[in-house]
Design a protein around this motif. Sequence first.
Motif, PDB file in Angstrom:
ATOM      1  N   GLN A 164       0.840  -1.157   0.047  1.00 44.93           N
ATOM      2  CA  GLN A 164      -0.157   0.059   0.033  1.00 44.93           C
ATOM      3  C   GLN A 164       0.935   1.095   0.123  1.00 44.93           C
ATOM      4  O   GLN A 164       0.552   2.130  -0.686  1.00 44.93           O
ATOM      5  CB  GLN A 164      -1.040   0.022   0.970  1.00 44.93           C
ATOM      6  CG  GLN A 164      -2.141  -0.905   1.252  1.00 44.93           C
ATOM      7  CD  GLN A 164      -3.297  -0.401   1.928  1.00 44.93           C
ATOM      8  OE1 GLN A 164      -2.952   0.462   3.121  1.00 44.93           O
ATOM      9  NE2 GLN A 164      -4.449  -1.106   2.226  1.00 44.93           N
ATOM     10  N   GLN A 165       1.899   1.069   0.904  1.00 45.30           N
ATOM     11  CA  GLN A 165       2.902   2.431   0.891  1.00 45.30           C
ATOM     12  C   GLN A 165       3.671   2.861  -0.503  1.00 45.30           C
ATOM     13  O   GLN A 165       3.699   3.900  -0.739  1.00 45.30           O
ATOM     14  CB  GLN A 165       3.647   2.455   2.308  1.00 45.30           C
ATOM     15  CG  GLN A 165       4.287   3.701   2.388  1.00 45.30           C
ATOM     16  CD  GLN A 165       3.551   4.888   2.475  1.00 45.30           C
ATOM     17  OE1 GLN A 165       2.685   4.980   3.459  1.00 45.30           O
ATOM     18  NE2 GLN A 165       3.703   5.901   1.799  1.00 45.30           N
ATOM     19  N   ASN A 166       3.824   1.467  -0.795  1.00 49.03           N
ATOM     20  CA  ASN A 166       4.808   1.845  -2.232  1.00 49.03           C
ATOM     21  C   ASN A 166       3.796   2.417  -3.335  1.00 49.03           C
ATOM     22  O   ASN A 166       4.077   3.269  -4.153  1.00 49.03           O
ATOM     23  CB  ASN A 166       5.360   0.467  -2.816  1.00 49.03           C
ATOM     24  CG  ASN A 166       6.577   0.099  -2.027  1.00 49.03           C
ATOM     25  OD1 ASN A 166       6.757   0.746  -1.120  1.00 49.03           O
ATOM     26  ND2 ASN A 166       7.414  -0.886  -2.422  1.00 49.03           N
ATOM     27  N   LYS A 167       2.487   1.885  -3.263  1.00 46.24           N
ATOM     28  CA  LYS A 167       1.392   2.611  -4.318  1.00 46.24           C
ATOM     29  C   LYS A 167       1.257   4.114  -3.975  1.00 46.24           C
ATOM     30  O   LYS A 167       1.174   4.981  -4.980  1.00 46.24           O
ATOM     31  CB  LYS A 167       0.207   1.887  -4.296  1.00 46.24           C
ATOM     32  CG  LYS A 167       0.405   0.314  -4.832  1.00 46.24           C
ATOM     33  CD  LYS A 167      -0.862   0.077  -5.631  1.00 46.24           C
ATOM     34  CE  LYS A 167      -0.490  -1.145  -6.558  1.00 46.24           C
ATOM     35  NZ  LYS A 167      -1.629  -1.575  -7.619  1.00 46.24           N
ATOM     36  N   ARG A 168       1.205   4.373  -2.663  1.00 49.40           N
ATOM     37  CA  ARG A 168       1.155   5.741  -2.462  1.00 49.40           C
ATOM     38  C   ARG A 168       2.195   6.701  -2.924  1.00 49.40           C
ATOM     39  O   ARG A 168       1.895   7.736  -3.301  1.00 49.40           O
ATOM     40  CB  ARG A 168       0.721   5.890  -0.851  1.00 49.40           C
ATOM     41  CG  ARG A 168      -0.461   5.606  -0.306  1.00 49.40           C
ATOM     42  CD  ARG A 168      -0.662   5.872   1.275  1.00 49.40           C
ATOM     43  NE  ARG A 168      -1.665   4.878   1.712  1.00 49.40           N
ATOM     44  CZ  ARG A 168      -1.350   4.019   2.562  1.00 49.40           C
ATOM     45  NH1 ARG A 168      -0.066   3.707   2.895  1.00 49.40           N
ATOM     46  NH2 ARG A 168      -2.406   3.138   3.041  1.00 49.40           N
ATOM     47  N   VAL A 169       3.181   6.401  -2.746  1.00 50.17           N
ATOM     48  CA  VAL A 169       4.518   6.777  -2.916  1.00 50.17           C
ATOM     49  C   VAL A 169       4.581   6.962  -4.536  1.00 50.17           C
ATOM     50  O   VAL A 169       5.075   8.243  -5.110  1.00 50.17           O
ATOM     51  CB  VAL A 169       5.893   6.322  -2.559  1.00 50.17           C
ATOM     52  CG1 VAL A 169       7.053   6.902  -3.338  1.00 50.17           C
ATOM     53  CG2 VAL A 169       6.025   6.359  -1.165  1.00 50.17           C
ATOM     54  N   ALA A 170       4.012   6.043  -5.276  1.00 45.51           N
ATOM     55  CA  ALA A 170       3.995   6.049  -6.803  1.00 45.51           C
ATOM     56  C   ALA A 170       2.775   6.792  -7.266  1.00 45.51           C
ATOM     57  O   ALA A 170       2.458   6.959  -8.521  1.00 45.51           O
ATOM     58  CB  ALA A 170       3.935   4.706  -7.405  1.00 45.51           C
ATOM     59  N   ASN A 171       1.980   7.450  -6.244  1.00 45.82           N
ATOM     60  CA  ASN A 171       0.626   8.039  -6.579  1.00 45.82           C
ATOM     61  C   ASN A 171      -0.444   7.281  -7.366  1.00 45.82           C
ATOM     62  O   ASN A 171      -0.979   7.512  -8.444  1.00 45.82           O
ATOM     63  CB  ASN A 171       0.905   9.313  -7.524  1.00 45.82           C
ATOM     64  CG  ASN A 171       1.618  10.360  -6.569  1.00 45.82           C
ATOM     65  OD1 ASN A 171       1.284  10.690  -5.519  1.00 45.82           O
ATOM     66  ND2 ASN A 171       2.654  10.773  -7.175  1.00 45.82           N
ATOM     67  N   LEU A 172      -0.391   5.938  -7.024  1.00 46.09           N
ATOM     68  CA  LEU A 172      -1.416   4.963  -7.607  1.00 46.09           C
ATOM     69  C   LEU A 172      -2.453   4.588  -6.446  1.00 46.09           C
ATOM     70  O   LEU A 172      -2.208   4.797  -5.535  1.00 46.09           O
ATOM     71  CB  LEU A 172      -0.683   3.830  -7.917  1.00 46.09           C
ATOM     72  CG  LEU A 172       0.548   3.611  -9.117  1.00 46.09           C
ATOM     73  CD1 LEU A 172       1.346   2.404  -9.171  1.00 46.09           C
ATOM     74  CD2 LEU A 172      -0.050   4.090 -10.329  1.00 46.09           C
ATOM     75  N   PRO A 173      -3.508   3.990  -7.105  1.00 42.83           N
ATOM     76  CA  PRO A 173      -4.755   3.818  -6.147  1.00 42.83           C
ATOM     77  C   PRO A 173      -4.339   2.594  -5.390  1.00 42.83           C
ATOM     78  O   PRO A 173      -3.621   1.643  -5.692  1.00 42.83           O
ATOM     79  CB  PRO A 173      -5.688   3.361  -7.131  1.00 42.83           C
ATOM     80  CG  PRO A 173      -5.605   4.013  -8.498  1.00 42.83           C
ATOM     81  CD  PRO A 173      -3.729   4.111  -8.509  1.00 42.83           C
ATOM     82  N   VAL A 174      -4.793   2.722  -4.041  1.00 39.64           N
ATOM     83  CA  VAL A 174      -4.549   1.729  -2.898  1.00 39.64           C
ATOM     84  C   VAL A 174      -5.721   0.633  -2.809  1.00 39.64           C
ATOM     85  O   VAL A 174      -6.750   1.154  -2.814  1.00 39.64           O
ATOM     86  CB  VAL A 174      -4.407   2.340  -1.739  1.00 39.64           C
ATOM     87  CG1 VAL A 174      -4.356   1.141  -0.582  1.00 39.64           C
ATOM     88  CG2 VAL A 174      -2.966   3.199  -1.751  1.00 39.64           C
ATOM     89  N   GLU A 175      -5.495  -0.484  -3.101  1.00 39.57           N
ATOM     90  CA  GLU A 175      -6.513  -1.635  -2.928  1.00 39.57           C
ATOM     91  C   GLU A 175      -6.749  -1.909  -1.594  1.00 39.57           C
ATOM     92  O   GLU A 175      -5.921  -2.106  -0.764  1.00 39.57           O
ATOM     93  CB  GLU A 175      -6.069  -2.756  -3.654  1.00 39.57           C
ATOM     94  CG  GLU A 175      -5.846  -2.520  -5.134  1.00 39.57           C
ATOM     95  CD  GLU A 175      -5.071  -3.795  -5.545  1.00 39.57           C
ATOM     96  OE1 GLU A 175      -5.017  -5.048  -5.079  1.00 39.57           O
ATOM     97  OE2 GLU A 175      -4.867  -3.736  -6.935  1.00 39.57           O
TER      98      GLU A 175
END
Length: 490
Positions: free
Chosen positions: A263-274
């Motif tokens: 989740q945190q890696n997705k946030r850093v990449a500005n991607l939606p979190v599942e």
Amino acid sequence: MGKPTGFLEFTREQPGKADPRERVSHYNEFIDRFPDNKLNQQAARCMNCGVPFCHSGCPLGNVIPEFNDAVYRQDWKNAYEILTSTNNFPEFTGRICPAPCESACVLGINQPPVTIEEIEKHIIEIAFDKGLVQAKAPRMRSGKKVAVVGSGPAGLAAAAQLNYAGHQVTVFERDDKPGGLLRYGIPDFKLEKWTIDRRVKLMEEEGVVFQCNTNIGVDVSANDLLREYNAIVLAGGSTIPRDLGITGRELKGVHYAMDFLKQQNKRVANLPVEGNDIFATGKNVVVIGGGDTGSDCVGTSNRHGATSIMQLELLPKPPGERNEFMPWPTYPMILKTSSSHEEGADRQWAIATKAFIGDDNGHLKALRLVDLQWTSSEGRPAKFTEVPGSERDVPCELALLAMGFVHPQHTGMLDQLEVEQDDRGNVKATEKEYLTSIPKVFAAGDMRRGQSLVVWAISEGRECARKVDEFLMGSSQLESKDHSLQAMAL
């Protein structure tokens, strides 16, 4: 040998790091580069041993004394060529490998070992800076098609090597971007994702095709791959986490570590979190598991602003240095303090979690712990008993299970293939041939050997690619690790 007296004149040094109080405010890498004079000195410490045990310590068989000598002479083209003759992705291993080569360094018998990992990282980054890293598409194509399932380090290495051999390679990845756990497991503060994007772009320029958002066994039938491709490499990794089936496991606030990290890696990449957000902010966090994944949870929780962080390990606290049961050049099981631990955590050993305790609304509020008394056999923990009267509850609103992985996912692709498994649930394939029970289907990396290091994954991918090339062509132009070492010695 760059400087015969280098190991006598210079001691081991590591590059500087940002202050822990500053670096917890962001998710960027925080380790500096060596100045030129320091890099020269660290390379000079390599003794060019008559029998370089660092070779055997490295699963890839990296030709370490030779690239150290090239670094000392500032011959960056030679250093880059030597390093990449055995390692496809030194930008990854130079950042996140635990460096078993350093544990086998001969200098490490009575001095701190050579800083091999940092030198490796500097070689590849300087090579990129100087424009030495260029796409190298094969001159001829074999007409053979290979599917690689999984784009972690094993899959990437297999794809790169098979492409160099002239085969048309397609890499299938179920996530939205390639990289596997490199992208959605390792935190950005250890491995920024532009390093993966840079390497994937090179591979695409060389002819490798990446097909993301494609879950084999769900979006595409495994039988379709068998019909369309001349060979298949299963490199999906070991992705099923080890669970802790105790009272209260169902409470809100108990999560697998990898769900938290992804989740945190997705946030850093500005991607939606599942799924529902998992945050450590303002919570008492307990990380259950003392390995690298647990350490990554510590670093991420500090950046979230956790109220407190405790990391638990079932085993007793390891010694601070080698003992009689860890002779050189074996890999020593000694106490390691990661950069995340430097940022703050209460580390406790020989602790078992007895129960998760919840409030009236089904939310986690505490953990019930007990101390363990271990007995040892030949220097290794053998049996434990609970210490009477040591049971107690500690406040906890977020518990992260970081106890490793048990085997690859079976549902979907593996069930469709009906591939044979070993007694641990991994895909059964011999280390000699990497061939599974299904003709033309090979396996490599964590999916075959169980969870392991990034350097082992790359080694597995390379060796598997050589066997696939032999299968397709009758012989292989790809060198094995042993052949590479022999060639460098001549």
